[in-house]
Write an enzyme that holds these catalytic residues in place. Sequence first.
Site, PDB file in Angstrom:
ATOM      1  N   THR A  97       0.873  -1.177   0.000  1.00 40.75           N
ATOM      2  CA  THR A  97       0.000   0.000   0.000  1.00 40.75           C
ATOM      3  C   THR A  97       0.907   1.223   0.000  1.00 40.75           C
ATOM      4  OG1 THR A  97      -1.661  -1.180   1.290  1.00 40.75           O
ATOM      5  CG2 THR A  97      -1.848   1.213   1.206  1.00 40.75           C
ATOM      6  N   LYS A 173      -7.441   1.695  -3.240  1.00 42.95           N
ATOM      7  CA  LYS A 173      -7.112   1.283  -1.863  1.00 42.95           C
ATOM      8  C   LYS A 173      -7.336   2.463  -0.894  1.00 42.95           C
ATOM      9  CE  LYS A 173      -5.143  -1.012   1.603  1.00 42.95           C
ATOM     10  NZ  LYS A 173      -5.533  -2.264   2.202  1.00 42.95           N
TER      11      LYS A 173
HETATM   12  P1  NAP Z   1       5.290  -6.789   7.532  1.00 39.33           P
HETATM   13  O1  NAP Z   1       4.824  -8.066   8.116  1.00 39.33           O
HETATM   14  O2  NAP Z   1       5.960  -5.794   8.404  1.00 39.33           O
HETATM   15  O3  NAP Z   1       6.240  -7.170   6.302  1.00 39.33           O
HETATM   16  C1  NAP Z   1       6.937  -6.197   5.576  1.00 39.33           C
HETATM   17  C2  NAP Z   1       7.891  -6.908   4.652  1.00 39.33           C
HETATM   18  O4  NAP Z   1       8.590  -5.933   3.887  1.00 39.33           O
HETATM   19  C3  NAP Z   1       8.964  -7.725   5.378  1.00 39.33           C
HETATM   20  O5  NAP Z   1       9.278  -8.832   4.571  1.00 39.33           O
HETATM   21  C4  NAP Z   1      10.112  -6.723   5.460  1.00 39.33           C
HETATM   22  O6  NAP Z   1      11.374  -7.351   5.583  1.00 39.33           O
HETATM   23  C5  NAP Z   1       9.994  -6.058   4.121  1.00 39.33           C
HETATM   24  N1  NAP Z   1      10.574  -4.722   4.111  1.00 39.33           N
HETATM   25  C6  NAP Z   1      10.098  -3.606   4.733  1.00 39.33           C
HETATM   26  N2  NAP Z   1      10.900  -2.562   4.485  1.00 39.33           N
HETATM   27  C7  NAP Z   1      11.903  -3.014   3.706  1.00 39.33           C
HETATM   28  C8  NAP Z   1      13.039  -2.389   3.132  1.00 39.33           C
HETATM   29  N3  NAP Z   1      13.284  -1.068   3.291  1.00 39.33           N
HETATM   30  N4  NAP Z   1      13.864  -3.160   2.391  1.00 39.33           N
HETATM   31  C9  NAP Z   1      13.617  -4.471   2.209  1.00 39.33           C
HETATM   32  N5  NAP Z   1      12.557  -5.118   2.734  1.00 39.33           N
HETATM   33  C10 NAP Z   1      11.711  -4.389   3.481  1.00 39.33           C
HETATM   34  O7  NAP Z   1       4.082  -5.979   6.812  1.00 39.33           O
HETATM   35  P2  NAP Z   1       2.732  -6.560   6.180  1.00 39.33           P
HETATM   36  O8  NAP Z   1       1.672  -6.572   7.234  1.00 39.33           O
HETATM   37  O9  NAP Z   1       3.025  -7.782   5.387  1.00 39.33           O
HETATM   38  O10 NAP Z   1       2.350  -5.338   5.206  1.00 39.33           O
HETATM   39  C11 NAP Z   1       3.002  -5.150   3.977  1.00 39.33           C
HETATM   40  C12 NAP Z   1       2.216  -4.158   3.140  1.00 39.33           C
HETATM   41  O11 NAP Z   1       0.885  -4.632   2.945  1.00 39.33           O
HETATM   42  C13 NAP Z   1       2.088  -2.761   3.763  1.00 39.33           C
HETATM   43  O12 NAP Z   1       2.138  -1.787   2.755  1.00 39.33           O
HETATM   44  C14 NAP Z   1       0.710  -2.804   4.405  1.00 39.33           C
HETATM   45  O13 NAP Z   1       0.125  -1.513   4.523  1.00 39.33           O
HETATM   46  C15 NAP Z   1      -0.042  -3.657   3.401  1.00 39.33           C
HETATM   47  N6  NAP Z   1      -1.230  -4.350   3.944  1.00 39.33           N
HETATM   48  C16 NAP Z   1      -1.140  -5.021   5.137  1.00 39.33           C
HETATM   49  C17 NAP Z   1      -2.274  -5.651   5.628  1.00 39.33           C
HETATM   50  C18 NAP Z   1      -2.241  -6.391   6.952  1.00 39.33           C
HETATM   51  O14 NAP Z   1      -3.319  -6.750   7.464  1.00 39.33           O
HETATM   52  N7  NAP Z   1      -1.083  -6.667   7.522  1.00 39.33           N
HETATM   53  C19 NAP Z   1      -3.472  -5.614   4.915  1.00 39.33           C
HETATM   54  C20 NAP Z   1      -3.514  -4.953   3.690  1.00 39.33           C
HETATM   55  C21 NAP Z   1      -2.375  -4.314   3.226  1.00 39.33           C
HETATM   56  P3  NAP Z   1      11.950  -7.813   7.033  1.00 39.33           P
HETATM   57  O15 NAP Z   1      11.370  -9.183   7.272  1.00 39.33           O
HETATM   58  O16 NAP Z   1      13.404  -7.813   6.876  1.00 39.33           O
HETATM   59  O17 NAP Z   1      11.455  -6.802   8.029  1.00 39.33           O
END
Ligand code: NAP
Length: 290
Positions: A97, A173
């Site tokens: 997002t 979104k």
């Molecule tokens: P998350 O569990 O924190 O995972 C984030 C992922 O991105 C991890 O693999 C992290 O790597 C990687 N990452 C973050 N910053 C990085 C960087 N600078 N360089 C390389 N890798 C990086 O987050 P998530 O919940 O999956 O959410 C991901 C996206 O989906 C976000 O944009 C969020 O708004 C969206 N989203 C989430 C949900 C939800 O319910 N969680 C629902 C809809 C949309 P590491 O493992 O090394 O930290």
Amino acid sequence: MANVGYVGLGIMGGPMARHLAKAGHNVVVYNRTTEKADAWVAEHGGSRALTPREVAQQSEIVFMCVGNDNDVRSVVFGEDGVLAGLKPGSVLVDHTTASATLARELADACAAVGAGFVDAPVSGGQAGAENGQLTVMCGSNDQASFDRVNPVIDAYAKRCQLLGKAGSGQLAKMVNQICIAGIAQGLSEALNFAMRAGLNPDDVVDVISKGAAQSWQMENRAKTMVRDEFEFGFAVEWMRKDLAICFDEAKRNGAQLPMTEMVDKFYEEVIAMGGKRWDTSSLIARLTKG
Ligand code: NAP
């Protein structure tokens, strides 16, 4: 079956990549924290790349799901970024997002190396990703890129739709998040009112969820809201990141978001209560604890 890559094996990306492997695609993965990528490969097969660039070099379609605009930039651009390895004719799909402005920039950067781009943020949360039931909102400058990735995304989506040019998925979104902010606050006020009125909130929800007040939030969150359970779901800090993107876009298109701005301030208060990782339904905590 295709050679596909996945960058970012977080709460959302990990299960999405798993569905791709289960559907029979050859999946190469990259995660910044390498242990996570190793664990994913040990469990689901496929292979691990050392950089996003390597993922792109081995893939016809590259998927990514990281945190925010800056995170997307850091995995796409630069010497070891996705763009440096992207093959002509391949497609980059961004499930993060992020802003519509960034999506348009990525579309242009991909086009410059002969690749397609689809911005494809998702809705449905962790449960949707785990169960392969996500809603995917897409934008792309070429129908062919969308048509190519749509059947592959099918592995984890219950609905995937192209809404217009690059950036349109991110704009959709934003619409989704504006809806959720208002609905979550309305539900919080209603449940708090029900409890203060001496009603059994579960019974009330049981009946009104069959009528016009029904919503996904009511179906999936009301029971936990009245029990003060927030340690799961979509984190308040992620929601505030998304709302900041909405406010930025609204400045450009002139849309007024008075209620969304108010709810954003309420989320700020929830964070001050220690709730930055709580689910977005924790808006009710301000009311029940006040
Ligand atoms: P998350 O569990 O924190 O995972 C984030 C992922 O991105 C991890 O693999 C992290 O790597 C990687 N990452 C973050 N910053 C990085 C960087 N600078 N360089 C390389 N890798 C990086 O987050 P998530 O919940 O999956 O959410 C991901 C996206 O989906 C976000 O944009 C969020 O708004 C969206 N989203 C989430 C949900 C939800 O319910 N969680 C629902 C809809 C949309 P590491 O493992 O090394 O930290």
